[in-house]
Design an enzyme around this catalytic site. Structure first.
Site, PDB file in Angstrom:
ATOM      1  CB  CYS A  53      45.152  39.034  31.972  1.00  0.00           C
ATOM      2  SG  CYS A  53      44.039  37.884  31.082  1.00  0.00           S
ATOM      3  CG  HIS A 105      41.276  39.227  33.831  1.00  0.00           C
ATOM      4  ND1 HIS A 105      41.732  40.080  32.777  1.00  0.00           N
ATOM      5  CD2 HIS A 105      41.479  40.035  34.799  1.00  0.00           C
ATOM      6  CE1 HIS A 105      42.654  41.018  33.294  1.00  0.00           C
ATOM      7  NE2 HIS A 105      42.245  40.904  34.712  1.00  0.00           N
ATOM      8  CG  HIS A 123      44.813  42.640  37.109  1.00  0.00           C
ATOM      9  ND1 HIS A 123      43.656  42.904  36.253  1.00  0.00           N
ATOM     10  CD2 HIS A 123      44.582  43.294  38.073  1.00  0.00           C
ATOM     11  CE1 HIS A 123      43.029  43.858  36.607  1.00  0.00           C
ATOM     12  NE2 HIS A 123      43.543  44.148  37.893  1.00  0.00           N
TER      13      HIS A 123
END
Length: 143
Positions: free
Chosen positions: A60, A107, A119
């Site tokens: 990510c 994240h 992402h």
């Protein structure tokens, strides 16, 4: 008037109308965020691997960092560092390419507009566009 131009040229110039200088055209350049989101958009479908920073496989924060590199901007490597750097921005004021963090900062992704984020999700899913509402929001930063 011709007599003035002939005999007193320095005065004739004073009698000519003075026009304003033309205004140069406004050239708008895309923001760093807009460049980064377009770079990320081009990586949708790429594979996920923890610790990967591209250009074909990402985690990510690696996707965020790589995308901003395409815009000439240095962004920290980890999702936690990405959430603690840059300029804070409220969820209501998100712009294309803003770095959005989820799961307490564990994240990160890039805001793609209309409540969507690009992402690098997880193994087997890779780089995708998802609704922001599908993950617990932690904050956002602008670079």
């Amino acid at each position: 008037m011709d007599l003035l131009r002939t005999h007193l040229p320095f005065l004739a110039g004073l009698l000519e109308p003075v026009l304003p200088a033309p205004t140069p055209p406004v050239v708008e350049h895309p923001s760093h965020g807009a460049i980064a989101i377009e770079a990320a958009r081009g990586k949708i479908g790429s594979d996920y691997s923890m610790g990967a920073t591209g250009p074909d496989v990402f985690d990510c924060s690696g996707l965020v960092q790589w995308s901003y590199e395409q815009a000439g901007v240095d962004v920290p490597r980890t999702s936690y560092q990405q959430l603690s750097s840059g300029m804070p921005v409220s969820q209501e004021d998100l712009e294309l390419g803003d770095v959005v963090s989820f799961y307490g900062g564990g994240h990160s992704g890039l805001y793609a507009g209309d409540g969507q984020v690009i992402h690098a999700s997880t193994y087997g899913t890779g780089v995708v566009m998802s609704p922001m509402s599908s993950m617990p929001y932690a904050g956002a930063r602008r670079y």
